[in-house]
Structures are given as structure tokens and as C-alpha cells.
Design a protein around this motif. Sequence first.
Motif, PDB file in Angstrom:
ATOM      1  N   MET A 164      20.855 -12.188  -3.373  1.00 31.07           N
ATOM      2  CA  MET A 164      20.322 -13.207  -2.480  1.00 31.07           C
ATOM      3  C   MET A 164      20.964 -13.124  -1.096  1.00 31.07           C
ATOM      4  N   ASP A 165      22.213 -12.657  -1.041  1.00 27.63           N
ATOM      5  CA  ASP A 165      22.932 -12.584   0.226  1.00 27.63           C
ATOM      6  C   ASP A 165      22.251 -11.663   1.228  1.00 27.63           C
ATOM      7  N   LEU A 166      21.531 -10.670   0.744  1.00 25.99           N
ATOM      8  CA  LEU A 166      20.828  -9.762   1.642  1.00 25.99           C
ATOM      9  C   LEU A 166      19.754 -10.499   2.433  1.00 25.99           C
ATOM     10  N   TYR A 167      19.160 -11.526   1.833  1.00 21.33           N
ATOM     11  CA  TYR A 167      18.066 -12.260   2.462  1.00 21.33           C
ATOM     12  C   TYR A 167      18.506 -13.596   3.054  1.00 21.33           C
ATOM     13  N   GLU A 168      19.481 -14.235   2.426  1.00 20.74           N
ATOM     14  CA  GLU A 168      19.960 -15.542   2.889  1.00 20.74           C
ATOM     15  C   GLU A 168      21.484 -15.556   2.785  1.00 20.74           C
ATOM     16  N   PRO A 169      22.170 -15.005   3.801  1.00 16.57           N
ATOM     17  CA  PRO A 169      23.630 -14.901   3.749  1.00 16.57           C
ATOM     18  C   PRO A 169      24.306 -16.241   3.474  1.00 16.57           C
ATOM     19  N   ASP A 170      25.295 -16.189   2.598  1.00 15.30           N
ATOM     20  CA  ASP A 170      26.133 -17.343   2.238  1.00 15.30           C
ATOM     21  C   ASP A 170      25.436 -18.360   1.341  1.00 15.30           C
ATOM     22  N   ALA A 171      24.187 -18.134   0.985  1.00 15.07           N
ATOM     23  CA  ALA A 171      23.532 -19.039   0.039  1.00 15.07           C
ATOM     24  C   ALA A 171      24.139 -18.835  -1.346  1.00 15.07           C
ATOM     25  N   THR A 172      24.287 -19.911  -2.086  1.00 16.01           N
ATOM     26  CA  THR A 172      24.837 -19.829  -3.433  1.00 16.01           C
ATOM     27  C   THR A 172      23.829 -20.366  -4.435  1.00 16.01           C
ATOM     28  N   THR A 173      23.957 -19.919  -5.665  1.00 13.36           N
ATOM     29  CA  THR A 173      23.060 -20.434  -6.702  1.00 13.36           C
ATOM     30  C   THR A 173      23.332 -21.914  -6.953  1.00 13.36           C
ATOM     31  N   ALA A 174      24.570 -22.355  -6.758  1.00 15.65           N
ATOM     32  CA  ALA A 174      24.876 -23.781  -6.941  1.00 15.65           C
ATOM     33  C   ALA A 174      24.090 -24.620  -5.934  1.00 15.65           C
ATOM     34  N   MET A 175      24.052 -24.156  -4.681  1.00 15.98           N
ATOM     35  CA  MET A 175      23.301 -24.872  -3.648  1.00 15.98           C
ATOM     36  C   MET A 175      21.809 -24.873  -3.967  1.00 15.98           C
ATOM     37  N   VAL A 176      21.292 -23.699  -4.313  1.00 14.56           N
ATOM     38  CA  VAL A 176      19.864 -23.586  -4.615  1.00 14.56           C
ATOM     39  C   VAL A 176      19.517 -24.399  -5.860  1.00 14.56           C
ATOM     40  N   ASP A 177      20.359 -24.324  -6.877  1.00 16.16           N
ATOM     41  CA  ASP A 177      20.102 -25.080  -8.106  1.00 16.16           C
ATOM     42  C   ASP A 177      20.048 -26.580  -7.830  1.00 16.16           C
ATOM     43  N   ASP A 178      20.962 -27.077  -7.007  1.00 15.55           N
ATOM     44  CA  ASP A 178      20.974 -28.509  -6.688  1.00 15.55           C
ATOM     45  C   ASP A 178      19.663 -28.927  -6.025  1.00 15.55           C
ATOM     46  N   LEU A 179      19.223 -28.136  -5.043  1.00 11.90           N
ATOM     47  CA  LEU A 179      17.976 -28.451  -4.350  1.00 11.90           C
ATOM     48  C   LEU A 179      16.785 -28.375  -5.295  1.00 11.90           C
ATOM     49  N   PHE A 180      16.735 -27.304  -6.067  1.00 14.14           N
ATOM     50  CA  PHE A 180      15.583 -27.094  -6.938  1.00 14.14           C
ATOM     51  C   PHE A 180      15.566 -28.083  -8.104  1.00 14.14           C
TER      52      PHE A 180
END
Length: 438
Positions: A157-173
Motif C-alpha cells: 500500500m505504501d507504493l500508492y499511499e505513503p505512510d497509510a496503515t491498515t489500522a487507519m484504513v480498518d478504522d475508517l472502513f
Amino acid sequence: MTSAYTALEKRFRRLSLLGEAVGMLQWDMSVMMPPASAGARSEQIAALKLLSHELMTDPVVSEHLDQAEETNGLNDWQIANLRRMRRRWLHTVAVPPDLIEATTHAATASETVWRTARPENDFPAILPHLQKLLSLVREVAVAKSEAFGLPVYEAMMDLYEPDATTAMVDDLFDDYTKFLPGFLEKVLHRQKTHPDPKLPKGPFPVHQQEKLCRRLAETVGFDFKCGRLDTTFHPFSGGVPEDSRITTRYDEDDFTSAIMGVMHETGHAMYERGRPKAWRYQPVGETPGLGMHESQSLIVEMQASRSRPFVTWAAPVMRSAFSGEGEAWSAENLYRWTTRVTRGLIRVEADEVTYPAHVILRYRLERAMIKGDLAPADLPGAWNEGMRALLNVVPPDNQNGCLQDIHWYDGAWGYFPTYTLGAMAAAQLFASAKEADP
């Protein structure tokens, strides 16, 4: 400015140009290339990628990065550029050249088969290619995981959205998944209190749709003196800032599908055209992440092009394009048609309410496949179950299910979360713009 930093700028300019050449070859492969030419194209792309890899992994690059990072003479732009250079270097040196070559060949072969398998609803034809590509993509992800010290999926995921984490994405989703069912029911109930919008009756000839799409794209800012519109299986935007290549696909029964595809890709192209010219060939002059890139395409597609003022202006243009008559061509009906909410099957045609659900499904499935919890052979069944759970609909076939998007079949694993991150940013940016200038 140090000589080390200057040398890095020169090298990254060459790398940028090589990347653009690869991009144009990939555009041609998706739009113009004869199917039997895929083998030669694969060799061409692999050769350019290996050349880029050699330029980046030259030991002098590491030395120059170290030297430049120790200097105090750089301005803010140069410091930011150097930071992105380091990240780009890490992504590259983590992967050995033989793996880059193998992944490139596998992705080209897979995409070529997908372009036939999708319209023919032939998942078994693409399955062995998907299995091979996934295995290679997983190897790349593991290598980057070790280099960055990140979990495997986050390294992708870092290649497309640097510094994004699965924890952050999971919380939003997870929040959205809890929010959607009740909200969707309210929206659908409210829609029932109004007359059902009607799509004007077709057929809508492709050449007339294309002429209309060109008119609308020009109206919102696309410049055809340095860009073009073509047809492909899966809409995308390519090219370079001075040579934009946007694509769409046409449905002779529903002209609005092509329009929204063109509006989306026009947003991408306009964002590219607006990149800072002083940093044209440097990492800092590129998008900070695909979430921001997607926000610009979705502002045009989801926010502006579906707004009442835009549809009010566009309605007579649409009617004139097809010599339409009747109430279905009224601005009010077309506005309600383009803003209607449905439990649809296709991501690129989804409304603003349900769009994130399509992305969440793909995010969950690709994480499971990367982790090894979901075998590619079981993807169709998992897809259908996921659609039932999220939107209470099940696709009638794989063409409208797990074959609809190109990403997994051309190697773009880890990309999907950026769509919803972009949609969230687009909604906030557009709301702020309206507040600042009602």
C-alpha cells in the motif's frame, strides 16, 4: 545546493522520463496494441524497467542520498524532494532485478488474457495467470516489507499511499461498514417519496456519445490540443502532463456511464496538468499519494458533474446531442438519474453512497489473498458473499463480479484503498470550496 543533490536531480529526471516511456507503452497496450503483440510489448516494458532499476541501484545513488541528507543548504522543496527520493530508492533496491522482470512479464500476460476473459465471463482462463502473478506480487511485497519494516500488505500500500496503515484504513472502513446499512435504507426510503427518474430511451450511438463526452470534458477544462480520448475495456487516465490520454467505454443503452467515466478521467488528467512545472521530473512534483489523485478525479465526477447547476447546464447539451424529446431529458429528471442511489454491481458506476462498499470488498479480499487466507480459485465465491454482506446483492456472473476491475490482473495490488480515501477527501474539499464560494 550540494553536488550530491544536483547529481540526484539529474538522475531522477532520467528515471522520470523512463517511467513516462513505460506509461505510454502501457497506454498503447491497453488501447491500440494488437493482442498478438503482447509478448514483444512485455519485453520492451521489462527492458525499460530493468534499465530504471540499474540507474536506481547504482551504489553512487546511496552515497549521494547519504551526502545530500547531511547538508544544511537545501530549501524546503529540495528537502521534501530528497525525502521522496529516499523512499523511491528504498522501494526499488528492495526488489531484485530478476523478480522485477518476472513480475512485468506475468502482469503483461495476465492483463492480455483478462481483456478477453472479462467480456467472455471466463474466470478459469485467467485463473492460472492470477495465481502466478499473485505469487510474484507476494514476493515483491515480502521484500519491501523487510526493507521498510512494515507488514506485508502495508509495504504494498505504501507504493500508492505513503505512510497509510491498515489500522487507519480498518478504522475508517469499519466505521463506514457499520454506518452504511441504516443510512442506505434511509436514502432508498426517501427516494421512494419522489417519482422514479427515467433514463432517456436509446440506443445512443457511440460516435454521438464520444462527441458529447469531448464537449463536456472540454467544458470542465480538458485541453484536446495536448490530450486525447480513446476507448478501452476499463477506463483509465495515462500519458504525461503535456500529453494526456484519457479513456472510457460506451454503453449504447446508457450514455451517462461513458460521461461519468470521462469526467472521472478528466479530473485525473487536469490534476496532472496542474503539477508544478519547476519540479516536472522530480518526485516532489508528483502526487503525494494516489488518494489525493483520486480525490481530484472524484471531485469532477461525483461532486461537480452530479451537481444540480452542472446538470442544469448540461441537460440541453445532452438532449441536443441525441435529438432527444420528452420529460426524460429535463434537467430535473437527469439530475435525479445521475444522483440516484442503488445497490449496484459495478464499482466504476456506483453512486457516492455505495461506492466505498465496493472498495472495502476489494480491500478485504486482496488482503486475504496476499496473506494466503483466500486462494484465487475461491475468489468468485468470496466476492459474491462479500457483495451479499455489504450491499445485499449478488452478481449473476464473474464479468459483473471479480473480473470487472483490471487491478489484480495487471499487478496493482494495494491500490484499492486509495479510491475511498480519495472519495472522502473529495467530499470535504468540495464542501469547503462551496463554503468559501457559494
